[in-house]
Design a protein around this motif. Structure first.
Motif, PDB file in Angstrom:
ATOM      1  N   PHE A 183      -2.105  -3.437  -1.921  1.00  0.00           N
ATOM      2  CA  PHE A 183      -0.773  -3.716  -2.461  1.00  0.00           C
ATOM      3  C   PHE A 183      -0.756  -3.544  -3.981  1.00  0.00           C
ATOM      4  CE2 PHE A 183       2.643  -6.375  -4.071  1.00  0.00           C
ATOM      5  CZ  PHE A 183       3.690  -6.055  -3.219  1.00  0.00           C
ATOM      6  N   ALA A 184      -1.800  -4.036  -4.644  1.00  0.00           N
ATOM      7  CA  ALA A 184      -1.874  -3.880  -6.099  1.00  0.00           C
ATOM      8  C   ALA A 184      -1.960  -2.408  -6.482  1.00  0.00           C
ATOM      9  CB  ALA A 184      -3.079  -4.649  -6.638  1.00  0.00           C
ATOM     10  N   MET A 185      -2.720  -1.642  -5.708  1.00  0.00           N
ATOM     11  CA  MET A 185      -2.836  -0.214  -5.992  1.00  0.00           C
ATOM     12  C   MET A 185      -1.510   0.507  -5.805  1.00  0.00           C
ATOM     13  SD  MET A 185      -6.481   0.454  -4.067  1.00  0.00           S
ATOM     14  CE  MET A 185      -6.261   2.233  -4.036  1.00  0.00           C
ATOM     15  N   ALA A 186      -0.781   0.169  -4.730  1.00  0.00           N
ATOM     16  CA  ALA A 186       0.428   0.909  -4.376  1.00  0.00           C
ATOM     17  C   ALA A 186       1.649   0.478  -5.158  1.00  0.00           C
ATOM     18  CB  ALA A 186       0.693   0.768  -2.877  1.00  0.00           C
ATOM     19  N   LYS A 187       1.760  -0.833  -5.479  1.00  0.00           N
ATOM     20  CA  LYS A 187       3.012  -1.352  -6.035  1.00  0.00           C
ATOM     21  C   LYS A 187       2.907  -1.898  -7.458  1.00  0.00           C
ATOM     22  CE  LYS A 187       5.259  -0.298  -2.407  1.00  0.00           C
ATOM     23  NZ  LYS A 187       6.133   0.898  -2.499  1.00  0.00           N
ATOM     24  N   LEU A 188       1.716  -2.215  -7.910  1.00  0.00           N
ATOM     25  CA  LEU A 188       1.584  -2.819  -9.228  1.00  0.00           C
ATOM     26  C   LEU A 188       0.946  -1.885 -10.253  1.00  0.00           C
ATOM     27  CD1 LEU A 188       0.377  -6.406  -8.193  1.00  0.00           C
ATOM     28  CD2 LEU A 188       2.718  -5.579  -8.559  1.00  0.00           C
ATOM     29  N   PRO A 203       0.990   5.137 -11.928  1.00  0.00           N
ATOM     30  CA  PRO A 203       0.502   6.334 -11.207  1.00  0.00           C
ATOM     31  C   PRO A 203      -0.868   6.794 -11.675  1.00  0.00           C
ATOM     32  CG  PRO A 203       2.821   6.570 -11.721  1.00  0.00           C
ATOM     33  CD  PRO A 203       2.367   5.313 -12.417  1.00  0.00           C
ATOM     34  N   ARG A 204      -1.128   6.733 -12.968  1.00  0.00           N
ATOM     35  CA  ARG A 204      -2.444   7.143 -13.483  1.00  0.00           C
ATOM     36  C   ARG A 204      -3.523   6.187 -12.995  1.00  0.00           C
ATOM     37  NH1 ARG A 204      -4.736  10.056 -17.679  1.00  0.00           N
ATOM     38  NH2 ARG A 204      -6.637   9.122 -18.577  1.00  0.00           N
ATOM     39  N   ALA A 205      -3.224   4.880 -13.033  1.00  0.00           N
ATOM     40  CA  ALA A 205      -4.204   3.897 -12.563  1.00  0.00           C
ATOM     41  C   ALA A 205      -4.436   4.021 -11.060  1.00  0.00           C
ATOM     42  CB  ALA A 205      -3.731   2.484 -12.910  1.00  0.00           C
ATOM     43  N   GLN A 206      -3.400   4.393 -10.308  1.00  0.00           N
ATOM     44  CA  GLN A 206      -3.564   4.561  -8.867  1.00  0.00           C
ATOM     45  C   GLN A 206      -4.631   5.603  -8.550  1.00  0.00           C
ATOM     46  OE1 GLN A 206       0.147   5.454  -6.973  1.00  0.00           O
ATOM     47  NE2 GLN A 206       1.041   3.452  -7.385  1.00  0.00           N
ATOM     48  N   ARG A 207      -4.606   6.708  -9.275  1.00  0.00           N
ATOM     49  CA  ARG A 207      -5.587   7.766  -9.017  1.00  0.00           C
ATOM     50  C   ARG A 207      -7.006   7.271  -9.266  1.00  0.00           C
ATOM     51  NH1 ARG A 207      -1.338  10.860 -11.386  1.00  0.00           N
ATOM     52  NH2 ARG A 207      -2.289  10.683 -13.456  1.00  0.00           N
ATOM     53  N   TRP A 208      -7.189   6.529 -10.358  1.00  0.00           N
ATOM     54  CA  TRP A 208      -8.517   6.020 -10.673  1.00  0.00           C
ATOM     55  C   TRP A 208      -8.959   4.957  -9.663  1.00  0.00           C
ATOM     56  CZ3 TRP A 208     -11.937   8.297 -13.524  1.00  0.00           C
ATOM     57  CH2 TRP A 208     -11.527   9.149 -14.546  1.00  0.00           C
ATOM     58  N   LEU A 227      -7.743   2.264   2.397  1.00  0.00           N
ATOM     59  CA  LEU A 227      -7.016   3.525   2.228  1.00  0.00           C
ATOM     60  C   LEU A 227      -5.831   3.675   3.173  1.00  0.00           C
ATOM     61  CD1 LEU A 227     -10.011   5.927   1.569  1.00  0.00           C
ATOM     62  CD2 LEU A 227      -8.377   5.016  -0.080  1.00  0.00           C
ATOM     63  N   PRO A 228      -5.939   3.358   4.484  1.00  0.00           N
ATOM     64  CA  PRO A 228      -4.741   3.438   5.329  1.00  0.00           C
ATOM     65  C   PRO A 228      -3.644   2.465   4.902  1.00  0.00           C
ATOM     66  CG  PRO A 228      -6.713   3.399   6.685  1.00  0.00           C
ATOM     67  CD  PRO A 228      -7.144   3.061   5.303  1.00  0.00           C
ATOM     68  N   ILE A 229      -4.028   1.245   4.528  1.00  0.00           N
ATOM     69  CA  ILE A 229      -3.012   0.285   4.086  1.00  0.00           C
ATOM     70  C   ILE A 229      -2.365   0.751   2.792  1.00  0.00           C
ATOM     71  CG2 ILE A 229      -2.615  -2.097   3.361  1.00  0.00           C
ATOM     72  CD1 ILE A 229      -4.819  -2.979   5.183  1.00  0.00           C
ATOM     73  N   TYR A 230      -3.155   1.277   1.882  1.00  0.00           N
ATOM     74  CA  TYR A 230      -2.611   1.812   0.636  1.00  0.00           C
ATOM     75  C   TYR A 230      -1.612   2.936   0.914  1.00  0.00           C
ATOM     76  CZ  TYR A 230      -2.455   4.881  -3.433  1.00  0.00           C
ATOM     77  OH  TYR A 230      -2.027   5.707  -4.449  1.00  0.00           O
ATOM     78  N   ALA A 231      -1.973   3.839   1.818  1.00  0.00           N
ATOM     79  CA  ALA A 231      -1.065   4.939   2.157  1.00  0.00           C
ATOM     80  C   ALA A 231       0.225   4.405   2.775  1.00  0.00           C
ATOM     81  CB  ALA A 231      -1.751   5.908   3.115  1.00  0.00           C
ATOM     82  N   GLY A 232       0.110   3.381   3.622  1.00  0.00           N
ATOM     83  CA  GLY A 232       1.313   2.808   4.233  1.00  0.00           C
ATOM     84  C   GLY A 232       2.192   2.085   3.227  1.00  0.00           C
ATOM     85  N   LEU A 233       1.582   1.332   2.321  1.00  0.00           N
ATOM     86  CA  LEU A 233       2.362   0.596   1.315  1.00  0.00           C
ATOM     87  C   LEU A 233       2.972   1.543   0.289  1.00  0.00           C
ATOM     88  CD1 LEU A 233       0.035  -2.484   0.708  1.00  0.00           C
ATOM     89  CD2 LEU A 233       2.249  -2.465   1.866  1.00  0.00           C
ATOM     90  N   GLU A 234       2.314   2.644   0.029  1.00  0.00           N
ATOM     91  CA  GLU A 234       2.861   3.601  -0.929  1.00  0.00           C
ATOM     92  C   GLU A 234       4.164   4.206  -0.414  1.00  0.00           C
ATOM     93  OE1 GLU A 234       0.918   6.968  -3.853  1.00  0.00           O
ATOM     94  OE2 GLU A 234       0.453   7.029  -1.703  1.00  0.00           O
ATOM     95  N   LEU A 243       6.292   2.536   1.337  1.00  0.00           N
ATOM     96  CA  LEU A 243       7.279   1.462   1.393  1.00  0.00           C
ATOM     97  C   LEU A 243       8.200   1.546   0.176  1.00  0.00           C
ATOM     98  CD1 LEU A 243       8.257  -1.213   2.726  1.00  0.00           C
ATOM     99  CD2 LEU A 243       6.599  -2.399   1.275  1.00  0.00           C
ATOM    100  N   PRO A 244       9.510   1.756   0.358  1.00  0.00           N
ATOM    101  CA  PRO A 244      10.414   1.898  -0.794  1.00  0.00           C
ATOM    102  C   PRO A 244      10.474   0.613  -1.618  1.00  0.00           C
ATOM    103  CG  PRO A 244      11.455   2.679   1.229  1.00  0.00           C
ATOM    104  CD  PRO A 244      10.218   1.946   1.639  1.00  0.00           C
TER     105      PRO A 244
END
Length: 288
Positions: A110-115, A118-123, A176-183, A185-186
């Protein structure tokens, strides 16, 4: 330009292209033929061979396969209390690993996808994937050192050590699957829930969790199945504990009883089929 004009000017290649253009299903079938053939031969074929071997037996003196149909392996498997205990223990370890990974992975994803930006997400994705670049054995033996009596944690070996090590090994497969699913999420849904007065827990319960549940199911399939059939980690940090994978390994190696090993190997296959059937009833697989 019409199909007839293309055919007239370009010959057989154009006729084939025009045919595939008109027949989308044929084109799809041709594209999927190679991977489906590989799936049928390498995976389903291996499972079929495993199932057939489970109904054979091994000669007690020579160790040779006796290709005569018998229920003896499954009879020993069902009536032997030790094997029922090992199956339940293996199931408990798989469930424990899956729940631990879920509790750890969800807030991270959740922190990766919503908080994160975009640059930090890649890292962060790179950091999650980094442990997968290291050898399985290196990571398992590193945990053996940490869990030893003189190690950093000093917990000793056993089921607890097995669960901790497997939870670490399979954690990226849950994140990774949860991150992809939360990403997917609008953010507007979260904003709308806040505007309607929903606080954090209610937003999670009514918006985030239902929409991310298919991704959680995808991650759980990885962690549950990988833990259910693992035997290397148990050999390294499990102490005297035995799981299904160890029984299969020992009967192939020391006992030289391939048919009984095949019969034991059908247990995790059946458990996974039951698990997938239960998940399918929730409708999560259709939303992956």
């Amino acid at each position: 330009m019409t199909d007839s004009a293309v055919v007239g000017r370009s010959g057989p290649r154009a006729r084939a292209a025009a045919f595939l253009h008109r027949h989308a299903r044929t084109r799809l079938a041709l594209l999927l033929s190679a991977p489906l053939a590989w799936l049928g031969l390498a995976y389903l074929g291996a499972l079929a061979a495993l199932f057939v071997t489970a109904f054979w037996s091994a000669d007690t003196f020579t160790g040779d396969l006796v290709k005569t149909f018998t229920w003896a392996n499954f009879h020993d498997l069902v009536t032997g209390e030790v094997y029922r205990t090992i199956a339940l223990r293996s199931l408990g370890v798989a469930v424990a690993v899956t729940l631990i990974d879920l509790v750890v992975a969800f807030p991270m994803a959740f922190a990766m996808a919503k908080l994160a930006s975009p640059r930090a997400q890649r890292w962060l994705v790179i950091l999650v994937l980094t442990p997968l670049w290291a050898s399985y054995l290196v990571k398992a033996y590193a945990w053996r050192v940490m869990l030893s009596s003189g190690g950093l944690l000093g917990w000793g070996y056993g089921l607890g050590a097995t669960v901790a090590t497997l939870s670490y090994l399979w954690l990226p497969y849950m994140i990774l699957p949860i991150y992809a699913g939360l990403e997917r999420l609008p953010n507007s849904l979260l904003d709308a829930a806040g505007d309607l007065g929903a606080r954090g827990w209610r937003t999670f319960r009514t918006v985030v969790w239902p929409l991310s549940f298919p991704a959680v199911v995808a991650g759980s399939i990885f962690t549950f199945s990988l833990s259910l059939g693992d035997y290397i980690t148990v050999k390294i940090v499990g102490g005297k504990s035995q799981l299904i994978g160890n029984v299969v390994y020992d009967n192939i190696g020391a006992a030289n009883n391939l048919p009984f090993a095949a019969a034991v190997a059908t247990v995790p296959v059946v458990i996974m089929l039951v698990y997938l059937a239960a998940v399918r009833r929730t409708g999560a697989l259709e939303n992956l």
